[in-house]
Design a protein around this motif. Structure first.
Motif, PDB file in Angstrom:
ATOM      1  N   ASP A 239       0.838  -1.198   0.000  1.00  0.00           N
ATOM      2  CA  ASP A 239       0.000   0.000   0.000  1.00  0.00           C
ATOM      3  C   ASP A 239       0.873   1.249   0.000  1.00  0.00           C
ATOM      4  O   ASP A 239       1.933   1.297   0.645  1.00  0.00           O
ATOM      5  N   LEU A 240       0.411   2.270  -0.700  1.00  0.00           N
ATOM      6  CA  LEU A 240       1.107   3.546  -0.766  1.00  0.00           C
ATOM      7  C   LEU A 240       0.335   4.583   0.046  1.00  0.00           C
ATOM      8  O   LEU A 240      -0.874   4.735  -0.127  1.00  0.00           O
ATOM      9  N   ILE A 241       1.046   5.284   0.930  1.00  0.00           N
ATOM     10  CA  ILE A 241       0.448   6.372   1.702  1.00  0.00           C
ATOM     11  C   ILE A 241       1.184   7.657   1.343  1.00  0.00           C
ATOM     12  O   ILE A 241       2.383   7.795   1.596  1.00  0.00           O
ATOM     13  N   CYS A 242       0.481   8.607   0.743  1.00  0.00           N
ATOM     14  CA  CYS A 242       1.046   9.919   0.410  1.00  0.00           C
ATOM     15  C   CYS A 242       0.821  10.838   1.606  1.00  0.00           C
ATOM     16  O   CYS A 242      -0.306  10.980   2.067  1.00  0.00           O
ATOM     17  N   THR A 243       1.886  11.466   2.101  1.00  0.00           N
ATOM     18  CA  THR A 243       1.833  12.048   3.442  1.00  0.00           C
ATOM     19  C   THR A 243       1.660  13.557   3.504  1.00  0.00           C
ATOM     20  O   THR A 243       1.801  14.152   4.565  1.00  0.00           O
ATOM     21  N   GLY A 244       1.349  14.210   2.400  1.00  0.00           N
ATOM     22  CA  GLY A 244       1.116  15.646   2.433  1.00  0.00           C
ATOM     23  C   GLY A 244       2.255  16.429   1.805  1.00  0.00           C
ATOM     24  O   GLY A 244       3.341  15.910   1.571  1.00  0.00           O
ATOM     25  N   THR A 245       1.997  17.705   1.545  1.00  0.00           N
ATOM     26  CA  THR A 245       2.920  18.528   0.763  1.00  0.00           C
ATOM     27  C   THR A 245       3.304  19.808   1.486  1.00  0.00           C
ATOM     28  O   THR A 245       2.510  20.351   2.273  1.00  0.00           O
ATOM     29  N   PRO A 246       4.520  20.315   1.244  1.00  0.00           N
ATOM     30  CA  PRO A 246       4.916  21.619   1.790  1.00  0.00           C
ATOM     31  C   PRO A 246       4.283  22.763   0.990  1.00  0.00           C
ATOM     32  O   PRO A 246       3.600  22.527  -0.005  1.00  0.00           O
ATOM     33  N   PRO A 247       4.511  24.024   1.405  1.00  0.00           N
ATOM     34  CA  PRO A 247       3.904  25.153   0.691  1.00  0.00           C
ATOM     35  C   PRO A 247       4.491  25.330  -0.707  1.00  0.00           C
ATOM     36  O   PRO A 247       5.527  24.760  -1.035  1.00  0.00           O
ATOM     37  N   GLY A 248       3.782  26.123  -1.506  1.00  0.00           N
ATOM     38  CA  GLY A 248       4.243  26.419  -2.856  1.00  0.00           C
ATOM     39  C   GLY A 248       3.401  25.806  -3.942  1.00  0.00           C
ATOM     40  O   GLY A 248       3.768  25.841  -5.115  1.00  0.00           O
ATOM     41  N   VAL A 249       2.230  25.247  -3.586  1.00  0.00           N
ATOM     42  CA  VAL A 249       1.334  24.711  -4.610  1.00  0.00           C
ATOM     43  C   VAL A 249       0.677  25.862  -5.355  1.00  0.00           C
ATOM     44  O   VAL A 249       0.628  27.006  -4.872  1.00  0.00           O
ATOM     45  N   GLY A 250       0.169  25.558  -6.531  1.00  0.00           N
ATOM     46  CA  GLY A 250      -0.434  26.607  -7.354  1.00  0.00           C
ATOM     47  C   GLY A 250      -1.605  27.291  -6.683  1.00  0.00           C
ATOM     48  O   GLY A 250      -1.807  28.502  -6.840  1.00  0.00           O
ATOM     49  N   ALA A 251      -2.385  26.510  -5.909  1.00  0.00           N
ATOM     50  CA  ALA A 251      -3.556  27.066  -5.244  1.00  0.00           C
ATOM     51  C   ALA A 251      -3.180  28.083  -4.181  1.00  0.00           C
ATOM     52  O   ALA A 251      -3.997  28.938  -3.813  1.00  0.00           O
ATOM     53  N   GLY A 252      -1.927  27.999  -3.678  1.00  0.00           N
ATOM     54  CA  GLY A 252      -1.509  28.904  -2.619  1.00  0.00           C
ATOM     55  C   GLY A 252      -0.827  30.168  -3.115  1.00  0.00           C
ATOM     56  O   GLY A 252      -0.471  31.039  -2.310  1.00  0.00           O
ATOM     57  N   MET A 253      -0.640  30.289  -4.425  1.00  0.00           N
ATOM     58  CA  MET A 253       0.057  31.453  -4.964  1.00  0.00           C
ATOM     59  C   MET A 253      -0.895  32.635  -5.152  1.00  0.00           C
ATOM     60  O   MET A 253      -2.115  32.465  -5.214  1.00  0.00           O
ATOM     61  N   ASN A 254      -0.345  33.824  -5.218  1.00  0.00           N
ATOM     62  CA  ASN A 254      -1.129  35.036  -5.449  1.00  0.00           C
ATOM     63  C   ASN A 254      -0.487  35.843  -6.582  1.00  0.00           C
ATOM     64  O   ASN A 254       0.545  36.492  -6.378  1.00  0.00           O
ATOM     65  N   PRO A 255      -1.052  35.794  -7.799  1.00  0.00           N
ATOM     66  CA  PRO A 255      -2.262  35.064  -8.163  1.00  0.00           C
ATOM     67  C   PRO A 255      -2.014  33.559  -8.267  1.00  0.00           C
ATOM     68  O   PRO A 255      -0.876  33.127  -8.397  1.00  0.00           O
ATOM     69  N   GLN A 256      -3.084  32.810  -8.205  1.00  0.00           N
ATOM     70  CA  GLN A 256      -2.969  31.356  -8.317  1.00  0.00           C
ATOM     71  C   GLN A 256      -2.419  30.966  -9.679  1.00  0.00           C
ATOM     72  O   GLN A 256      -2.619  31.666 -10.672  1.00  0.00           O
ATOM     73  N   GLN A 257      -1.699  29.843  -9.698  1.00  0.00           N
ATOM     74  CA  GLN A 257      -1.063  29.368 -10.931  1.00  0.00           C
ATOM     75  C   GLN A 257      -1.476  27.925 -11.167  1.00  0.00           C
ATOM     76  O   GLN A 257      -1.462  27.110 -10.238  1.00  0.00           O
ATOM     77  N   TRP A 258      -1.790  27.602 -12.420  1.00  0.00           N
ATOM     78  CA  TRP A 258      -2.251  26.245 -12.747  1.00  0.00           C
ATOM     79  C   TRP A 258      -1.436  25.681 -13.897  1.00  0.00           C
ATOM     80  O   TRP A 258      -0.904  26.421 -14.718  1.00  0.00           O
ATOM     81  N   LEU A 259      -1.367  24.364 -13.963  1.00  0.00           N
ATOM     82  CA  LEU A 259      -0.645  23.690 -15.039  1.00  0.00           C
ATOM     83  C   LEU A 259      -1.476  23.679 -16.325  1.00  0.00           C
ATOM     84  O   LEU A 259      -2.701  23.526 -16.280  1.00  0.00           O
ATOM     85  N   ASN A 260      -0.777  23.805 -17.437  1.00  0.00           N
ATOM     86  CA  ASN A 260      -1.410  23.730 -18.750  1.00  0.00           C
ATOM     87  C   ASN A 260      -0.590  22.819 -19.657  1.00  0.00           C
ATOM     88  O   ASN A 260       0.549  22.451 -19.335  1.00  0.00           O
TER      89      ASN A 260
END
Length: 285
Positions: A239-260
């Protein structure tokens, strides 16, 4: 010990370990593969007892990096598990681990493409530390937990935030598109990691550093997560357990940034290698 696999997505894989010189040793004469069944049957001990110097080297040139273990029975995730990421999201520190799942179809190789659907509007990235379970685990203490872990692995917990946060239902909706869980390149056993509570993590988008973190900011550490989850469910070998992420995701940026489409993502964790992905149209997969 580091386990790594090579082979086409739907074909036979070659399981290997990485030697002290960074070369790949083919272990297929010892175990048919790295998978939930061989992990349960004592994969690590079998390989450790073998004379690896007598086994053939594997030439990886031109070969696809597969996930370092075959399809897990379950993919589990922990949300908001970094104190600095919770602050970035403007959310309180969780009192207990926030648990959710990803679909089995998300599981893919570390350099496989991220698939973009025309229905996506907020495609995001998350570098994460993954736990690979080593044996059946139910109702164990925190002190017992690390004995139930085979090793650690690098994961990109790709997310579609509009589906996750703006559509009714659970987070799993925004986490479960195909190829939303690039995993690898290696599973590194815990006894081969000096301090898993102090590993640097990073992620770049198109060459720009977006995420920088360290596992010392995890609210719930590896042992706590495994013990806690075992209260509610039986964890299975592989089984794989993904344990969470540090800051810097696109949703947390101002303005927000998304992958294309066309964007390139690169990420890594100390001692666990790196990944590289390109976002492509679903129709081009």
């Amino acid at each position: 010990m580091q386990f790594i696999r090579f082979g086409d997505r739907y074909g036979k894989k070659t399981p290997c370990v990485v030697d002290a010189d960074g070369k790949y040793i083919d272990i297929s004469s010892i175990v048919e593969d790295v998978n939930p069944e061989t992990i349960e049957a004592g994969l690590k001990d079998k390989v450790a007892a073998a004379d690896l110097s007598a086994l053939p080297k594997f030439d990886a040139a031109g070969k696809r990096l597969a996930p370092p273990s075959a399809q897990p029975r379950n993919i589990w995730c922990v949300g908001l598990n970094f104190s600095d990421h919770a602050a970035e999201a403007g959310l309180p520190i969780p009192e207990e681990p926030i648990l959710f799942n990803k679909s089995s179809a998300t599981y893919c190789g570390p350099n496989d493409p991220i698939l973009f659907s025309p229905k996506m509007t907020k495609l995001d990235w998350e570098v994460e530390l993954g736990i690979v379970v080593g044996k059946k685990t139910l109702n164990i203490t925190k002190e017992e937990a690390l004995d139930h872990v085979l090793g650690l692995v690098l994961v990109n917990d790709v997310s579609e935030r509009a589906w996750q946060m703006e559509r009714s239902g659970q987070w799993v909706k925004g986490k479960s598109f195909p190829n939303f869980c690039p995993t690898g390149p290696v599973i590194r056993t815990l006894d081969d990691i000096e301090d898993h509570n102090n590993l640097n993590m990073w992620l770049d988008v198109n060459g720009k550093r977006c995420q920088t973190g360290n596992t010392d900011k995890m609210i719930f550490d590896v042992a706590t997560i495994v013990s806690y989850m075992s209260e509610f469910c039986q964890l299975e070998p592989g089984d794989l357990i993904c344990t969470g992420t540090p800051p810097g995701v696109g949703a947390g940026m101002n303005p927000q940034q998304w992958l294309n489409v066309g964007d390139k993502v690169e990420l890594g964790i100390d001692g666990l290698g790196t990944q590289k992905q390109t976002v492509i149209n679903l129709g081009d997969a």
